[in-house]
Write a protein that holds these residues in place. Sequence first.
Motif, PDB file in Angstrom:
ATOM      1  N   ASP A   1       0.836  -1.197   0.000  1.00 10.81           N
ATOM      2  CA  ASP A   1       0.000   0.000   0.000  1.00 10.81           C
ATOM      3  C   ASP A   1       0.870   1.247   0.000  1.00 10.81           C
ATOM      4  O   ASP A   1       2.101   1.181   0.078  1.00 10.81           O
ATOM      5  CB  ASP A   1      -0.930  -0.013   1.225  1.00 10.81           C
ATOM      6  N   GLY A   2       0.206   2.390  -0.101  1.00 11.92           N
ATOM      7  CA  GLY A   2       0.912   3.653  -0.021  1.00 11.92           C
ATOM      8  C   GLY A   2       1.795   3.916  -1.220  1.00 11.92           C
ATOM      9  O   GLY A   2       1.515   3.489  -2.349  1.00 11.92           O
ATOM     10  N   ALA A   3       2.921   4.600  -0.972  1.00 13.01           N
ATOM     11  CA  ALA A   3       3.793   5.059  -2.057  1.00 13.01           C
ATOM     12  C   ALA A   3       4.368   3.899  -2.861  1.00 13.01           C
ATOM     13  O   ALA A   3       4.445   3.967  -4.094  1.00 13.01           O
ATOM     14  CB  ALA A   3       4.916   5.921  -1.483  1.00 13.01           C
ATOM     15  N   LEU A   4       4.790   2.821  -2.182  1.00 13.95           N
ATOM     16  CA  LEU A   4       5.379   1.690  -2.906  1.00 13.95           C
ATOM     17  C   LEU A   4       4.337   0.957  -3.738  1.00 13.95           C
ATOM     18  O   LEU A   4       4.604   0.521  -4.860  1.00 13.95           O
ATOM     19  CB  LEU A   4       6.060   0.730  -1.933  1.00 13.95           C
ATOM     20  N   GLY A   5       3.124   0.816  -3.206  1.00 13.68           N
ATOM     21  CA  GLY A   5       2.048   0.185  -3.964  1.00 13.68           C
ATOM     22  C   GLY A   5       1.660   0.988  -5.188  1.00 13.68           C
ATOM     23  O   GLY A   5       1.399   0.432  -6.267  1.00 13.68           O
ATOM     24  N   GLU A   6       1.612   2.317  -5.040  1.00 12.42           N
ATOM     25  CA  GLU A   6       1.283   3.182  -6.178  1.00 12.42           C
ATOM     26  C   GLU A   6       2.349   3.075  -7.264  1.00 12.42           C
ATOM     27  O   GLU A   6       2.037   3.068  -8.462  1.00 12.42           O
ATOM     28  CB  GLU A   6       1.156   4.624  -5.705  1.00 12.42           C
ATOM     29  N   ARG A   7       3.596   2.984  -6.846  1.00 12.65           N
ATOM     30  CA  ARG A   7       4.682   2.863  -7.831  1.00 12.65           C
ATOM     31  C   ARG A   7       4.592   1.534  -8.581  1.00 12.65           C
ATOM     32  O   ARG A   7       4.781   1.479  -9.799  1.00 12.65           O
ATOM     33  CB  ARG A   7       6.026   2.989  -7.103  1.00 12.65           C
ATOM     34  N   SER A   8       4.274   0.456  -7.856  1.00  5.55           N
ATOM     35  CA  SER A   8       4.111  -0.848  -8.504  1.00  5.55           C
ATOM     36  C   SER A   8       3.000  -0.800  -9.535  1.00  5.55           C
ATOM     37  O   SER A   8       3.139  -1.325 -10.648  1.00  5.55           O
ATOM     38  CB  SER A   8       3.804  -1.927  -7.457  1.00  5.55           C
ATOM     39  N   ALA A   9       1.880  -0.167  -9.179  1.00  7.41           N
ATOM     40  CA  ALA A   9       0.750  -0.071 -10.101  1.00  7.41           C
ATOM     41  C   ALA A   9       1.111   0.749 -11.331  1.00  7.41           C
ATOM     42  O   ALA A   9       0.691   0.429 -12.456  1.00  7.41           O
ATOM     43  CB  ALA A   9      -0.450   0.537  -9.387  1.00  7.41           C
ATOM     44  N   ALA A  10       1.895   1.815 -11.150  1.00  7.99           N
ATOM     45  CA  ALA A  10       2.286   2.659 -12.287  1.00  7.99           C
ATOM     46  C   ALA A  10       3.184   1.897 -13.253  1.00  7.99           C
ATOM     47  O   ALA A  10       3.006   1.971 -14.478  1.00  7.99           O
ATOM     48  CB  ALA A  10       2.989   3.915 -11.778  1.00  7.99           C
ATOM     49  N   VAL A  11       4.152   1.146 -12.718  1.00  9.82           N
ATOM     50  CA  VAL A  11       5.045   0.355 -13.572  1.00  9.82           C
ATOM     51  C   VAL A  11       4.242  -0.701 -14.321  1.00  9.82           C
ATOM     52  O   VAL A  11       4.400  -0.891 -15.537  1.00  9.82           O
ATOM     53  CB  VAL A  11       6.159  -0.304 -12.730  1.00  9.82           C
ATOM     54  N   ALA A  12       3.355  -1.395 -13.605  1.00 11.09           N
ATOM     55  CA  ALA A  12       2.543  -2.438 -14.241  1.00 11.09           C
ATOM     56  C   ALA A  12       1.648  -1.853 -15.323  1.00 11.09           C
ATOM     57  O   ALA A  12       1.447  -2.466 -16.385  1.00 11.09           O
ATOM     58  CB  ALA A  12       1.697  -3.153 -13.187  1.00 11.09           C
ATOM     59  N   GLY A  13       1.107  -0.660 -15.087  1.00 15.31           N
ATOM     60  CA  GLY A  13       0.232  -0.031 -16.073  1.00 15.31           C
ATOM     61  C   GLY A  13       0.954   0.315 -17.361  1.00 15.31           C
ATOM     62  O   GLY A  13       0.420   0.075 -18.463  1.00 15.31           O
ATOM     63  N   LEU A  14       2.158   0.860 -17.268  1.00 14.15           N
ATOM     64  CA  LEU A  14       2.913   1.211 -18.475  1.00 14.15           C
ATOM     65  C   LEU A  14       3.345  -0.030 -19.241  1.00 14.15           C
ATOM     66  O   LEU A  14       3.334  -0.049 -20.477  1.00 14.15           O
ATOM     67  CB  LEU A  14       4.131   2.062 -18.103  1.00 14.15           C
ATOM     68  N   ILE A  15       3.742  -1.084 -18.509  1.00 12.87           N
ATOM     69  CA  ILE A  15       4.127  -2.320 -19.188  1.00 12.87           C
ATOM     70  C   ILE A  15       2.925  -2.928 -19.905  1.00 12.87           C
ATOM     71  O   ILE A  15       3.039  -3.421 -21.034  1.00 12.87           O
ATOM     72  CB  ILE A  15       4.737  -3.319 -18.183  1.00 12.87           C
ATOM     73  N   SER A  16       1.758  -2.879 -19.277  1.00 14.72           N
ATOM     74  CA  SER A  16       0.551  -3.393 -19.912  1.00 14.72           C
ATOM     75  C   SER A  16       0.228  -2.629 -21.189  1.00 14.72           C
ATOM     76  O   SER A  16      -0.135  -3.219 -22.214  1.00 14.72           O
ATOM     77  CB  SER A  16      -0.623  -3.311 -18.933  1.00 14.72           C
ATOM     78  N   LYS A  17       0.380  -1.309 -21.149  1.00 15.12           N
ATOM     79  CA  LYS A  17       0.147  -0.497 -22.341  1.00 15.12           C
ATOM     80  C   LYS A  17       1.115  -0.876 -23.458  1.00 15.12           C
ATOM     81  O   LYS A  17       0.730  -1.004 -24.628  1.00 15.12           O
ATOM     82  CB  LYS A  17       0.313   0.980 -21.994  1.00 15.12           C
ATOM     83  N   LEU A  18       2.365  -1.080 -23.086  1.00 17.58           N
ATOM     84  CA  LEU A  18       3.393  -1.425 -24.069  1.00 17.58           C
ATOM     85  C   LEU A  18       3.129  -2.791 -24.699  1.00 17.58           C
ATOM     86  O   LEU A  18       3.210  -2.950 -25.927  1.00 17.58           O
ATOM     87  CB  LEU A  18       4.761  -1.412 -23.388  1.00 17.58           C
ATOM     88  N   GLN A  19       2.783  -3.786 -23.866  1.00 14.92           N
ATOM     89  CA  GLN A  19       2.675  -5.161 -24.351  1.00 14.92           C
ATOM     90  C   GLN A  19       1.323  -5.483 -24.971  1.00 14.92           C
ATOM     91  O   GLN A  19       1.170  -6.525 -25.598  1.00 14.92           O
ATOM     92  CB  GLN A  19       2.967  -6.136 -23.213  1.00 14.92           C
ATOM     93  N   SER A  20       0.345  -4.632 -24.787  1.00 16.85           N
ATOM     94  CA  SER A  20      -0.977  -4.912 -25.360  1.00 16.85           C
ATOM     95  C   SER A  20      -1.123  -4.242 -26.720  1.00 16.85           C
ATOM     96  O   SER A  20      -0.663  -4.764 -27.724  1.00 16.85           O
ATOM     97  CB  SER A  20      -2.073  -4.461 -24.389  1.00 16.85           C
ATOM     98  N   GLY A  21      -1.727  -3.061 -26.752  1.00 19.92           N
ATOM     99  CA  GLY A  21      -2.007  -2.421 -28.033  1.00 19.92           C
ATOM    100  C   GLY A  21      -0.781  -2.113 -28.866  1.00 19.92           C
ATOM    101  O   GLY A  21      -0.729  -2.428 -30.069  1.00 19.92           O
ATOM    102  N   LEU A  22       0.247  -1.502 -28.260  1.00 15.39           N
ATOM    103  CA  LEU A  22       1.426  -1.097 -29.037  1.00 15.39           C
ATOM    104  C   LEU A  22       2.159  -2.310 -29.606  1.00 15.39           C
ATOM    105  O   LEU A  22       2.571  -2.319 -30.774  1.00 15.39           O
ATOM    106  CB  LEU A  22       2.364  -0.265 -28.157  1.00 15.39           C
ATOM    107  N   ASN A  23       2.334  -3.315 -28.767  1.00 17.94           N
ATOM    108  CA  ASN A  23       3.017  -4.530 -29.207  1.00 17.94           C
ATOM    109  C   ASN A  23       2.236  -5.216 -30.328  1.00 17.94           C
ATOM    110  O   ASN A  23       2.804  -5.657 -31.342  1.00 17.94           O
ATOM    111  CB  ASN A  23       3.175  -5.469 -28.008  1.00 17.94           C
TER     112      ASN A  23
END
Length: 669
Positions: free
Chosen positions: A598-620
């Motif tokens: 939770d908190g700052a570390l959880g938010e950072r994990s979610a942000a990294v996962a979100g960008l990777i998902s964007k990269l590997q889904s539509g763009l890929n």
Amino acid sequence: MKVPNLSSNSSRGADSQRRHRAGHPQLLPELDGQRIQPLRQQEPRGNGPSPGQLIAHQTSELNSSRFPAQHDVDMLHTLVRQYLRRLGNREGPPIGNDTDLATALRGDTPIKYATLPKNPPAFGSGGRRCDRGGHPVFVHPIGAADFDFEIRSAGPDRKMFTADDLIAVPTGAEGRQCLTTDRPITTLPDGLEGSMQVEGSCRIRLIGLDSALMQALMFDTVVTSDNRCSLSMNISPSPSKRFALTLALVSSALSGIVFAAPAPLQLKDNDVWVMAGDSITAQRLHSNFIEAYYRTRFPHMRLHFRNSGIGGNRTSSILARFDYDVAAWKPTIVSIELGMNDVGGSEEDYIRGMKELITKIRAIPAQPVLISSSPVDDGSLMGDWRSPRCEKIHPFTEALQKLAEQENVLFVDQYHPLIDVWGNNRRKGAEAAAAKAASQPQPPVAAPVIPPAPPKAPPIPPGLVPLGGDPVHPGAVGQYMMAATILKSLHAPEAVSSAALSAEGKVASTKGCKITDAAVKDGKLTFTRLDETGPWPILPAARSMLELMPSALSLSEYELKITGLADGLHRVSINGQPAGEVSARDLAAGWNLSGVFDGALGERSAAVAGLISKLQSGLNNNWRAASKAKDAEKLEVAQREIAEAEEDLQKLVQPIALNIEIELAPLVR
């Protein structure tokens, strides 16, 4: 036969540890009286020891504080040779891991020849042969000859495959010698030449030479080109004689002379890793989690990951699309993760297809990595399967491992580490569901339907800890477990960083991070921590996977140690947000911040996962579609969009300063 007294050889043991850890070629002489005498189980002669006495003696020496740790692997070295000599030409169970080794040494084999008692202290739970730190030893065949085994124990750092590992390499029959090096080898002065595939750091062993020749064998530096390496050697025991050894580096007939074992996967700057597979890969879950691990653990490197999964694929499917959907990415690493659909066909077709894929990957050239299928999450256990599909993955996985050994390719077994964990979880869930149903009022029995409906297959009971998804396609919880299993098999580095402070604000130690502005004010210990690398981003929604696989956090050792706190729970906040309530005991022992979701570390994990998902889904997928259509214009646009997304991701994974506060007064409940 006299039992050797080795208690006076402690200085030799220390020197042996240094020699085994050397990073340059070392001659490993045949064991003799100055090291460890082979202790054969035989009839006593004269006043010699009985077989029982020999076994007791050998047992007392393993993991004994009377000897240096190197002595343990040297002793196992001797015991393996002892067993194999007794086996002779008879067919015996293979020794491929520490469990096989334990079985052989206890005599639980057809020849009933024991060199150790059934349950010696040097064996851990489950009968596994463990080192002094309780870590199972690594036993691995490293050549075609019967005696070619590497036995490895974790060194003082208690971690496998690091520089201080203790290693013994059985050299086989009397008179045979071996030379090992952990460096890639290509050029020797002159003499014989050949070529072999080298991918990263690897071990090369030359065997079958008599001692006179080995004493004159010298290696020079390494020059590689296009992942090929040229080998030559000069063997000159005297000025008047020149000996030659043919290096058959590809020929199976002489494959026992030179052997290259694959090293742990080591990524480098600008690597392109294509992850090819079926619908499980196409889910973009465990593949994305692996990507997140490597991007945050190596933020200084520019790494590129490309998902090439398609539902329903088998080996033949990837072979058909290899050129435009794998090779077109110009990868340096290609992992092939198949089997779930292939079990609908024959094992021969599966292995034939995998072998052809290895050939194609090496021709690109790239490094192949073979990954077995995950199990079916249907409650199956090893030997007690709930579906033919899950049962059939077992022999397919074993065949794939055998192929990987033959081809010297990195291999990851997901199936066997996960099947019992998932199966027991399902069965416990079924028991819990049955108990709950039994406690509820039973509905009235419905009138029979005429004609009766055909019986339906009973639904698979839910797991005690739901993995998400379906039995073939687990959700995030199950796929984090898959990612952890793959990362551990690839020997991914575990340490992130560590910092130790006192409750008074004194910095005791740091590793991989900097601590600044440490102070005690208003009843709080405050400081700023800046790490060199980042922890593995684990999404908060998947935290329950640690209930089934707590060892997954060992892949992300992100430690904070605070000593001198009053007993009780202490509030911890990071960047102004609550991070947890941690006991003084846990903080003093070292708290793994990777478990903060939770908190700052959880938010950072979610942000990294979100960008990777964007990269590997539509763009890929846009890039893949353009590549298949051979549309150069769309391909250029897709590549530009991918580059922009990767630039944003590269910025995001860079370490940031964390402002940490710990309340010195324990909580009062």
